[in-house]
Design an enzyme around this catalytic site. Structure first.
Site: not given
Ligand code: NAD
Length: 363
Positions: A118, A123, A126, A129, A224
């Site tokens: 990620r 991006q 991805d 996303s 994550y």
């Molecule tokens: P995910 O699907 O793994 O999880 C969804 C959300 O659940 C996350 O924000 C996580 O912090 C949250 N979570 C976990 N335990 C929790 C709790 N007890 N209570 C409330 N929320 C809780 O996450 P995702 O959408 O796949 O994103 C994962 C990470 O990757 C994020 O930090 C996102 O910003 C990052 N990301 C980066 C890129 C990139 O730069 N290429 C692209 C997409 C996402």
């Protein structure tokens, strides 16, 4: 080079006709199984007029240099592929790593889209996303369909309507899109997430942040979330229960990669919710954030509708297929040089998403 697309048991299709030209520029011919695009509203005629070849599954498997699918192909399909074909799919080895061993019996090079790092540079490739963003948007619309109320505040001659109250648990990609969508429809939105970075993102979308002290936030976890302490989850549960009693809609998206989803809405919390309120649980396939969620089902408990669906992106197949195709194009671009597959194992994206040895062909 032949890029094969199958007719999967999914409403989406891996490559849409309007992207075929872009793939041709990389040196790919697109071979697509008959009817594969129908459920996403792309007809065989659309593929043919974009110079795709519509053909049978057996012909595709026997000739494809690259096979792209949403869901892992069956063992029979993998066996029918030609030697050293690249298979690009979502194998989810972070949930069950026995898949890596299992794939060794086939003479293919498997790549798992959910293992693309990620990072900023990745991006545009991805798919997690892209699909999460569609799912977050759709979750709000699904909830709106079941909700016996308006979303926005309305002042009418027949009386005033209060804005609906939405709570979003988990503010990753899906959660942030759900917040933005609910705000656009006029709801008041609150959200919770243990990652420090999520706070600013929630606020910037006009949501309120549900502050829970003592979060375990590890920047080394690749963005994550990591597992939270019992104390944090207890405090969070109390705050969520207070909000749940007043909420009209709760959208849950909380995931901890490779683990069962945390239970944020126990039965006792659901039973404090208003009749007619709606829960949409996007973490349904990994156990659910709501204790009562049944994956793939819509149930009612004490007047609360609970929708368990982790595959909501498939319900908007035209756009999700378009986004997926673009992600695949950007991903394959780094695997091709001068019209030939050329895998650079020094490239972090290729190395981390490949499920086989770093040396092409080696088991
Ligand atoms: P995910 O699907 O793994 O999880 C969804 C959300 O659940 C996350 O924000 C996580 O912090 C949250 N979570 C976990 N335990 C929790 C709790 N007890 N209570 C409330 N929320 C809780 O996450 P995702 O959408 O796949 O994103 C994962 C990470 O990757 C994020 O930090 C996102 O910003 C990052 N990301 C980066 C890129 C990139 O730069 N290429 C692209 C997409 C996402």
């Amino acid at each position: 080079m032949i890029l094969g697309i199958l007719n999967e048991h999914d409403q989406r299709v891996a490559i849409v006709p309007q992207l075929i030209k872009k793939f041709q520029k990389l040196g790919f011919e697109i071979w697509i199984e008959k009817g594969a695009g129908e459920t996403a509203f792309y007809s065989d005629a659309d593929y043919e007029s974009a110079e795709g070849k519509v053909t049978s599954k057996s012909e595709i498997l026997a000739n494809a240099d690259v096979l792209v699918t949403y869901h892992p192909p069956s063992d029979d399909d993998l066996r029918a592929l030609k030697s050293q074909a690249l298979v690009v799919s979502t194998f989810a080895p972070y949930i069950d790593d026995s898949i890596i061993e299992h794939l060794k019996q086939f003479d293919i090079i498997p790549f798992s889209l959910d293992m693309i790092p990620r990072t900023t540079i990745a991006q545009s490739m991805d798919v997690l996303s892209s699909m999460a963003s569609v799912a977050g948007y759709r979750a709000v619309l699904e909830a709106a369909n079941y909700l016996p109320r308006y979303f926005p505040m309305l002042i009418t001659a027949a009386g005033s309507i209060k804005p609906c109250s939405v709570v979003v648990l988990g503010a990753g990609v899906a959660g942030l899109q759900a917040i933005a969508t609910a705000k656009r429809l006029g709801a008041v939105v609150e959200a919770s997430d243990p990652r420090a970075a999520a706070r600013e993102e929630i606020l910037s979308l006009g949501g309120k942040f549900i502050e829970v002290a003592g979060a375990n936030d590890d920047i080394g976890a690749g963005g994550y979330a990591v597992e939270q302490s019992k104390e944090f989850l207890q405090k969070q549960a109390e705050l969520v229960q207070e909000r749940a009693a007043k909420a009209d809609i709760i959208i849950t998206t909380a995931q901890v990669r490779g683990r069962k989803a945390p239970v944020l809405l126990p039965t006792s919390t659901v039973e404090k919710m208003k009749k007619g309120s709606v829960i949409v649980d996007l973490a349904a396939s990994t156990g659910g954030n709501c204790e009562l969620t049944e994956d793939g089902k819509v149930i009612s408990h004490n007047g609360v509708t609970i929708i368990g669906d982790s595959n909501l992106a498939a319900k908007m197949p035209t756009d999700s297929s378009f986004l997926f195709s673009n992600n695949i194009h950007n991903y394959l671009k780094i695997m091709v040089k001068d019209g030939q597959i050329d895998l650079d194992w020094e490239n972090e994206i290729i190395a981390k998403s490949c499920l086989k040895s770093k040396n092409k062909g080696e088991n």
